[in-house]
Write a protein that holds these residues in place. Sequence first.
Motif, short mmCIF file in Angstrom:
data_model
loop_
_atom_site.label_atom_id
_atom_site.label_comp_id
_atom_site.label_asym_id
_atom_site.label_seq_id
_atom_site.Cartn_x
_atom_site.Cartn_y
_atom_site.Cartn_z
N ARG A 212 0.81 -1.22 0.00
CA ARG A 212 0.00 0.00 0.00
C ARG A 212 0.85 1.28 0.00
N ALA A 213 2.10 1.14 -0.39
CA ALA A 213 2.98 2.31 -0.45
C ALA A 213 2.49 3.35 -1.45
N GLY A 214 1.73 2.91 -2.43
CA GLY A 214 1.23 3.82 -3.44
C GLY A 214 0.01 4.62 -3.03
N ARG A 215 -0.55 4.33 -1.86
CA ARG A 215 -1.71 5.06 -1.36
C ARG A 215 -1.26 6.13 -0.38
N TRP A 216 -1.66 7.37 -0.62
CA TRP A 216 -1.32 8.50 0.26
C TRP A 216 0.17 8.50 0.58
N TRP A 217 0.98 8.38 -0.45
CA TRP A 217 2.42 8.21 -0.31
C TRP A 217 3.11 9.38 0.39
N TRP A 218 2.46 10.55 0.41
CA TRP A 218 3.07 11.73 1.04
C TRP A 218 2.95 11.70 2.56
#
Length: 233
Positions: A212-218
Amino acid sequence: MNVKEIKEIIGKKKGVELLQTIASLFPNEVVFSTSFGIEDQVITEWVGKNNINIEIFTLDTGRLFKETYSLWNRTLERYHLHIKTYTADTTLLEDFISRKGPNSFYESVENRKECCRIRKIEPLQRAIKGKKIWITGIRSDQSINRHDMDFIEYDEANQIIKIHPLFDWTFEEVKKYCKEQYIPYNVLHDKGFPSIGCQPCTRAVQEGEDFRAGRWWWEDQSKKECGLHGVKS
């Protein structure tokens, strides 16, 4: 009927047989939420091909990928199913955007959670209201938080029993099954997107990164959930 009793009745049933049993135990009280992710497409295949009496719904946040909308149409054409659609409350969304702007979710975790609450959580609560069973495409290896969930569990926050038919499947197993059964899935899954949400909040995952690194990565957080499945009871 509680979680323990349902587990005893289900026993070792899986897949189509599991869904058929649940539908017969709770007629017109079972809902399945699809975001058109690859896991959800497997469950949609089982429900659609076998005419299982389970209501299907989706949450249209208004900010999905064009690839997701395309798959949505392909799914309707393939299975001839009625997929009930829930959208954000217009008044809540208009107020939020007027106060904070269309991309304020990048500015703080609080803003992002408020956006998720308006676009996802409030519509979800309407979708599951009055139902007893909520079927999802959750898998245990999707995140640390989901690994701690159970195959069948009681969601205290939403006051409903949740069942995850693919809980012990891996991403590769799901993808292999879709290809073997010619189940349509989002092309973004082949472009480094294991988890697909709203377009502004999702990016491809690099090799070695968490699922899930690609979700809300900031956001610098270990638990990246929008609130739909973030509570374990």
